[in-house]
Enzyme design. Structure first.
Site, PDB file in Angstrom:
ATOM      1  N   SER A  55       0.841  -1.190   0.000  1.00  0.00           N
ATOM      2  CA  SER A  55       0.000   0.000   0.000  1.00  0.00           C
ATOM      3  C   SER A  55       0.882   1.247   0.000  1.00  0.00           C
ATOM      4  O   SER A  55       1.664   1.441  -0.915  1.00  0.00           O
ATOM      5  CB  SER A  55      -0.957  -0.038   1.190  1.00  0.00           C
ATOM      6  OG  SER A  55      -2.022   0.848   1.011  1.00  0.00           O
TER       7      SER A  55
ATOM      8  N   ASP B 101      -9.632  -3.476  -5.644  1.00  0.00           N
ATOM      9  CA  ASP B 101      -9.021  -2.683  -4.578  1.00  0.00           C
ATOM     10  C   ASP B 101      -9.695  -1.321  -4.462  1.00  0.00           C
ATOM     11  O   ASP B 101      -9.823  -0.592  -5.447  1.00  0.00           O
ATOM     12  CB  ASP B 101      -7.530  -2.504  -4.863  1.00  0.00           C
ATOM     13  CG  ASP B 101      -6.749  -2.052  -3.643  1.00  0.00           C
ATOM     14  OD1 ASP B 101      -7.301  -1.321  -2.808  1.00  0.00           O
ATOM     15  OD2 ASP B 101      -5.576  -2.444  -3.522  1.00  0.00           O
TER      16      ASP B 101
ATOM     17  N   HIS C  69      -8.167  -4.679  -1.566  1.00  0.00           N
ATOM     18  CA  HIS C  69      -6.951  -4.191  -0.923  1.00  0.00           C
ATOM     19  C   HIS C  69      -6.389  -5.173   0.100  1.00  0.00           C
ATOM     20  O   HIS C  69      -5.185  -5.295   0.257  1.00  0.00           O
ATOM     21  CB  HIS C  69      -7.245  -2.855  -0.247  1.00  0.00           C
ATOM     22  CG  HIS C  69      -6.011  -2.061   0.092  1.00  0.00           C
ATOM     23  ND1 HIS C  69      -5.177  -1.539  -0.872  1.00  0.00           N
ATOM     24  CD2 HIS C  69      -5.474  -1.704   1.282  1.00  0.00           C
ATOM     25  CE1 HIS C  69      -4.191  -0.880  -0.294  1.00  0.00           C
ATOM     26  NE2 HIS C  69      -4.339  -0.980   1.010  1.00  0.00           N
TER      27      HIS C  69
END
Length: 731
Positions: A582, A667, A702
């Site tokens: 991330s 995501d 995600h």
């Protein structure tokens, strides 16, 4: 919230059900065997990498024009045949290039799975009249939620079996389990796409049946009013995915009749809801990067409207906890590292009435508090280490709650009873599996409730952990946490080393145990966490010195830690690997551009790499909320600085490390097209023959795959990629 795999929803589930879940970065799996190590040369496979076509797109601002050849890979509907075909081609290429590691991947998967106790129960947490817990059984991927009238579970009843709910879904996630005040009804959110947009459902716990109430487009959580038929929830903007509206719902009425009680008009703020520990108040949280605030509703009055605790102010942060007629306030008011203040409920709205309880300290950050009728427990961080202190509210006497490890993670959880004199905590270190204790606040005596079981021949004494400080290029000392297997580590520069980093949003990645990590340690790897600037490991200034116009400190720290660890013999200079996800994927991208020669391989998971383009697009989830973190590129100063480190924009004609990049098609935090564009550009620019692999989970978002075993396949893939490059396999 944030470009991170950690979610408040996941934490709320753990707290409600009493799950023994660790903070972010902690695995709840368990241990392994002594694995023989042999060397092998990574195999080369003749496969042709997908080459994305170029469709130049000009983007001009501040008199500067950028050309984005791969913007066409963005498809907000995630259905365009040309885009899907390209992503599928990347998956085929990755599978082909790693086909020779399939046996290793399978072995690793079985190792990881084999350390997990299949039949497991969490420590029950009391909320209201019941003790809530979870259990997992056999090969089930998901937990079953239970409750009982006593701690020992004499009359356990299943309140939610997620395995049944997940049937027929490639992805399934439950969020925000919340039981009404009288214990008869339970709300929960479900997401079957992995975009973190939840449908709320209500279950009658007496009959086991679902009510007709179904609320769409929410963040998945509810807060019950005290009448047991009214609750509050947050609705999301389906374009930006921001939760910005708080609605009041009455059971038995359609969602279209719900009353809007609050709408956030400032898109730089996140919105949250919670309830006071004494159940008298409901709070609406307003959180931006550099400011926070709260609005208050009466939990007994279903017609009430929220009132600001105080008016919001730039750069002022605070949170409140209520005890009787007193508010306790953790705030940065005149306190860089925060202080604790208190005020009578009827005088709270004037800051002049706030009185200091714990004064601000230059080198110590106040992280949070937990209130009981007779005790104040506060958590503080000094020199990178968190600790808990209990203060008797009558005598003022303080009792530090001590532990043996030199570096560890400690977190209070499940402390819902305001009359209790016992504190529930979760404790772990890099060599200590996750452990739950009850601590007597009067004596400090600890009662062990459970320690994570690690199957196999795991022995904590076989491993060692260190905390060292590395001097960065500007003279700042950066903390580093290390763990290794004693009999495999000689500190002579021969061990492969995996270095992890994050360094954004003030998120502090404390040292925690991971049973999965044992598969690397047992094969001779050293594992290091670089606590780079951008976290709050060394207090609030550590965060301030790693964001906005100081963001490059984060990248420089990571590189300087790598160089120092090699120089000190912790890792072999030709066997250094890096991992980040991330915003940590942004770190990987920036480091790969700055110092590619230092790393043999990198894993960049769901990486936030197209910083400038994303932050210029207010329609993309999270963009406007994060101007305080990265800056607003509509202002030239921030645009220029951001452009100077944005991994996608700074890709150059040079050699890059072997790289494995991962993403999820759905995501919601970092859109799939960021890493897709980045990989395409890297392929065009890089001058080496190193591997560049792109793995896309076409069903996940995600957080990766759902299910406790299924997600281990991702870990096995990442590990096999690195072990193969290091020439390590098991007999």
């Amino acid at each position: 919230m944030l470009r991170s795999s950690f979610t408040l929803a996941a934490l709320s589930l753990a707290v409600l059900a009493g799950c023994n879940k660790a903070p972010q970065g902690t695995s709840t799996d368990t241990t392994n065997t002594n694995t023989m190590k042999t060397q092998q040369a990574p195999k080369t496979v003749n496969a042709v990498a997908p080459i994305a076509k170029k469709v130049p797109r000009e983007m001009t601002i501040h008199g500067d024009t950028r050309i984005d050849d791969y913007y066409w890979l963005r498809d907000d509907e995630r259905k365009a045949p040309e885009v899907i075909s390209y992503l599928e081609a990347e998956n085929i290429y990755t599978d082909t290039m790693l086909a020779h590691t399939k046996t290793l991947q399978s072995e690793l998967f079985e190792e990881l799975k084999g350390r997990i106790q299949k039949d497991d129960d969490s420590v029950p947490v009391k909320r209201g009249d019941y003790f809530y817990s979870t259990q997992t059984r056999g090969d089930n991927e998901y937990a079953t939620y239970l409750r009982s009238s006593d701690f020992n579970g004499a009359d356990k009843e299943v309140i939610l079996d997620v395995n049944e709910l997940a049937k027929g879904h490639d992805y399934y996630n439950v969020s925000g389990l919340s039981v009404s005040t009288n214990g008869n009804l339970m709300a929960y959110g479900e997401d079957t796409v992995s975009r973190r947009v939840y449908t709320i459902k209500i279950k009658d716990l007496n009959t086991g049946k679902l009510l007709e109430d179904t609320l769409e487009g929410t963040n998945g959580g509810v807060i019950w009013a005290n009448d047991n038929k009214t609750f509050y929830y947050i609705k999301k903007d389906l374009q930006t995915l921001l939760g910005y509206q708080v609605y009041r719902h009455t059971l038995g009425t359609p969602q279209s009749d719900d009353e809007l009680v609050y709408e956030e008009t400032d898109t730089s703020y996140y919105t949250g809801i919670s309830k006071s520990k004494d159940s008298t108040e409901i709070y609406i949280w307003h959180s931006s990067t550099a400011a926070s605030g709260m609005s208050v509703l009466n939990a007994d009055d279903i017609n009430t409207m929220p009132k600001r605790f105080i008016e919001r102010e730039a750069d002022l942060e605070y949170s409140i906890s209520k005890l009787g007629n007193t508010y306790y306030i953790v705030t940065n008011l005149n306190a860089v590292n925060f202080q604790l203040m208190k005020v009578d409920v009827d005088k709270a709205h004037d800051k002049a009435n706030w009185q200091t309880v714990i004064a601000p300290r230059e080198e110590v950050k106040l992280e949070g508090i937990d209130l009981f009728k007779d005790y104040l427990v506060y958590q503080e961080r000094e020199m990178g280490q968190s600790k808990l202190i209990a203060r008797n509210l009558t005598t003022g006497k303080e009792l530090p709650l001590s532990f043996n490890d030199s570096a560890y993670t400690i977190a209070a959880y499940g402390n819902n009873d305001i009359d209790s004199d016992t504190l529930r905590v979760y404790y772990t270190s890099m060599t200590t599996p996750g452990t739950s204790y009850d601590i007597n606040l009067k004596t400090g005596d600890k009662t062990l409730l459970k320690q994570q079981t690690v199957l196999g021949d795991f022995n904590a004494d076989n491993y060692a952990s260190e905390r060292i400080f590395v001097t960065a290029r500007d003279g700042i000392k950066v903390p580093v946490s290390l763990v290794y297997r004693k009999d495999a580590f000689k500190k002579d520069g021969t061990n492969p080393l995996l270095q992890y980093g994050y360094g954004s949003y003030g998120a502090t990645m404390d040292p925690t145990f991971s049973s999965s990590r044992l598969s690397l340690l047992d094969r001779g790897f050293v594992y290091a966490i670089a606590h780079v600037r951008g976290s709050q490991m060394l207090g609030r200034p550590w965060y301030e010195d790693g964001k906005l116009l100081t963001k490059k400190n984060t990248f420089n720290d990571f590189v300087d830690v790598t160089k120092s660890l090699v120089a000190q013999g912790y890792g072999a200079k030709d066997e250094i690997f890096a991992y980040g996800g991330s915003a940590g994927g942004l770190l990987m991208g920036a480091v790969a551009n700055q110092a590619p020669e230092l790393y043999k391989g990198m894993v960049a998971a769901v990486p936030f790499v197209d910083v400038v383009t994303t932050m210029l697009d207010a329609s993309i989830p999270l963009t406007t909320n994060e101007y305080g973190e990265w800056g607003n590129p509509n202002e030239k100063e921030y645009y220029d600085y951001m452009l100077s480190y944005s991994p996608y924009d700074q890709v150059s004609k040079q050699a890059y490390p072997n790289m494995l990049v991962t993403t999820g098609l759905h995501d919601s935090q970092v859109q799939y097209f960021e890493p897709a564009k980045w990989v395409a550009k890297l392929r065009d620019y890089k001058t080496d023959d190193n591997k560049l692999l792109f793995k896309i989970d076409m069903e996940a978002g995600h957080g990766g795959a759902s299910g406790r075993f299924k997600r281990l396949e991702d870990t096995a893939l990442n590990y096999a990629f690195m072990l193969d490059l290091a020439g390590i396999k098991s007999n």
